[in-house]
Design a protein around this motif. Structure first.
Motif, PDB file in Angstrom:
ATOM      1  N   GLU A 185       0.857  -1.183   0.000  1.00  0.00           N
ATOM      2  CA  GLU A 185       0.000   0.000   0.000  1.00  0.00           C
ATOM      3  C   GLU A 185       0.894   1.234   0.000  1.00  0.00           C
ATOM      4  OE1 GLU A 185      -3.038  -0.034   3.008  1.00  0.00           O
ATOM      5  OE2 GLU A 185      -3.328  -2.210   2.810  1.00  0.00           O
ATOM      6  N   LYS A 186       0.804   1.984  -1.078  1.00  0.00           N
ATOM      7  CA  LYS A 186       1.706   3.127  -1.268  1.00  0.00           C
ATOM      8  C   LYS A 186       1.573   4.160  -0.156  1.00  0.00           C
ATOM      9  CE  LYS A 186       0.851   6.080  -4.517  1.00  0.00           C
ATOM     10  NZ  LYS A 186       0.681   6.699  -5.852  1.00  0.00           N
ATOM     11  N   GLU A 187       0.355   4.366   0.337  1.00  0.00           N
ATOM     12  CA  GLU A 187       0.134   5.393   1.352  1.00  0.00           C
ATOM     13  C   GLU A 187       0.880   5.071   2.644  1.00  0.00           C
ATOM     14  OE1 GLU A 187      -0.987   9.067   2.315  1.00  0.00           O
ATOM     15  OE2 GLU A 187      -1.335   8.095   0.380  1.00  0.00           O
ATOM     16  N   ILE A 188       0.935   3.786   3.014  1.00  0.00           N
ATOM     17  CA  ILE A 188       1.661   3.372   4.225  1.00  0.00           C
ATOM     18  C   ILE A 188       3.148   3.687   4.065  1.00  0.00           C
ATOM     19  CG2 ILE A 188       2.374   1.390   5.632  1.00  0.00           C
ATOM     20  CD1 ILE A 188      -0.345   0.135   5.072  1.00  0.00           C
ATOM     21  N   LEU A 189       3.692   3.366   2.891  1.00  0.00           N
ATOM     22  CA  LEU A 189       5.113   3.623   2.636  1.00  0.00           C
ATOM     23  C   LEU A 189       5.385   5.126   2.571  1.00  0.00           C
ATOM     24  CD1 LEU A 189       5.828   0.864  -0.048  1.00  0.00           C
ATOM     25  CD2 LEU A 189       6.503   0.845   2.360  1.00  0.00           C
TER      26      LEU A 189
END
Length: 425
Positions: A185-189
């Motif tokens: 999940e890009k948002e977590i990264l």
């Protein structure tokens, strides 16, 4: 005890795990879980090693790329993992750190004064839990490569090209046999890399995502460090005052950096970091911060008559209402609880944070009396609101208890505390 109940338990029942077997058998011990949290922790472990290079002053750019198959590449321009044969293992140093638990450059202070990857298990754990992993090293004018699969070496260390630069490139694909999901999940990264960039002045972290029709790229680079971090966290709120309160210093080998600002909300947001590793459960550095904050504000409020003599001291919760704070410490030998580093245990961190914050915050309050008064007024209001709420809650509970009794309605509960008015005899 009857003989029938004696179990046949002997040496054959004791299993000895070697190499990276323990990681694949009990991954939760090393990355917390095999769900979304553990999946993203793999990336953090590799990036943390690059952050250690940045803390050592030899790296200023880290690039993380997510490919269409959810494999990940982490590239830095640090020194590059050594490739010469290691005297203890007889293997290349690169293969040693990738295939042997507790092999790393963090066990003495020659290569790294401070680091987050202190256990020497991070990149080897990533290797063990990856379907495949390719390690490239740019060093000594050459580009080296070695390949692995589920912790096992599948190719020899080879020179595959030349390079005028230095650095390390780790590319891996999480093992679907281990993880519940392998979709990042890009948002977590993004949130984690933004955090890392705020905590390391001047460091640039680039996140590239090739999933989808076109490349999406995000760059995180902040010269203001944790002061900019507090401003970012408070952007959706109204700050109580314009200044960011900032303290920094070194004591007992612990480098301390603190930034904070109150806003008009009622919740506290205090974040602790040790060697740029987030500590969600706090630890001694947060204890030192809260202790110093409470004492310093109470001393100032008493000294400047902001608190009446009849009023009790402000509690820590009152003072921290609406506070956004970053507490970042850098320490040579951090003692974390577990590999996932949720909580700090070093006692010297408590003393260092307490001492530096107490001294510098006192000076700030004396030099900025208007800011000090605003903070104290907000805390006093919070204290009075808390006391009123507690009194109302106690009265409600008392009334409810009496309502459950079979008494005539005219026998109302007495609310006067004066015994002369309440007692018959």
């Amino acid at each position: 005890m009857s003989k029938e109940k004696i179990r046949n338990y002997g040496a054959k029942d004791i299993r000895v795990l070697t190499g990276l077997e323990p990681v694949r058998l009990r991954p939760g011990m090393y990355i917390g879980s095999t769900g979304v949290k553990g999946l993203h922790h793999l990336v953090y472990e590799v990036v943390d090693n690059s952050i250690d290079e940045a803390l050592a002053g030899v790296c200023d750019t880290i690039t993380v790329t997510i490919f269409e198959d959810n494999s990940v590449r982490v590239e830095d321009n640090g020194s590059g993992i050594p490739v010469e044969v290691h005297p203890q293992t007889g293997k290349s140093t690169l293969e040693t750190v990738l295939t042997i638990l507790h092999a790393g450059g963090k066990f003495n202070n020659n290569a790294y004064q401070v680091s987050g990857g202190l256990h020497g298990v991070g990149v080897s754990v990533v290797n063990a839990l990856s379907e495949w992993l390719i390690a490239n090293v740019k060093r000594d004018g050459k580009l080296y490569e070695q390949q692995f699969s589920r912790g096992n070496t599948t190719s020899k260390l080879e020179v595959v090209g030349t390079s005028k630069e230095t650095g390390t490139i780790i590319t891996f694909k999480p093992d679907s046999e281990i993880f519940d999901t392998t979709i990042y999940e890009k948002e977590i990264l993004r949130n984690r890399f933004r955090e890392m960039a705020f905590l390391t002045k001047g460091l640039k972290i680039v996140l590239r995502d090739w999933r989808g029709e076109e490349l999406r790229e995000h760059t995180f680079h902040y010269e203001g460090g944790i002061k900019e971090f507090v401003t970012y966290l408070n952007k959706s709120k109204t700050p109580l005052y314009e200044q960011i309160i900032y303290c920094e210093g070194m004591k007992d080998g612990v480098a301390v950096e603190i930034a904070m600002q109150h806003n008009d909300s009622y919740s506290e947001n205090t974040y602790g970091f040790v060697n740029n590793i987030t500590t969600p459960e706090g630890g001694t550095h947060i204890e030192g911060f809260r202790g110093a904050l409470t004492k310093t504000f109470n001393d100032y409020a008493r000294k400047n008559k902001l608190l009446k003599d009849s009023e009790p001291n402000l509690s820590g919760d009152d003072i921290r209402e609406g506070l956004t704070a970053i507490v970042s410490v850098k320490i040579e030998d951090p003692q974390f609880e577990g590999q996932t580093k949720q909580k700090l245990g070093n006692s010297e961190a408590r003393g260092a944070v307490n001492s530096i914050l107490s001294t510098q915050l006192e000076i700030f309050l004396e030099q900025n009396p208007s800011v000090a008064k605003m903070i104290c007024d907000k805390a006093i209001l919070a204290q009075r609101a808390r006391a009123a709420a507690r009194k109302a809650r106690d009265l409600t509970r008392r009334k409810t208890a009496l309502d459950s009794m079979t008494l005539p309605g005219k026998l109302a509960d007495c609310t006067d505390k004066n015994p002369e008015k309440c007692e018959i005899y």
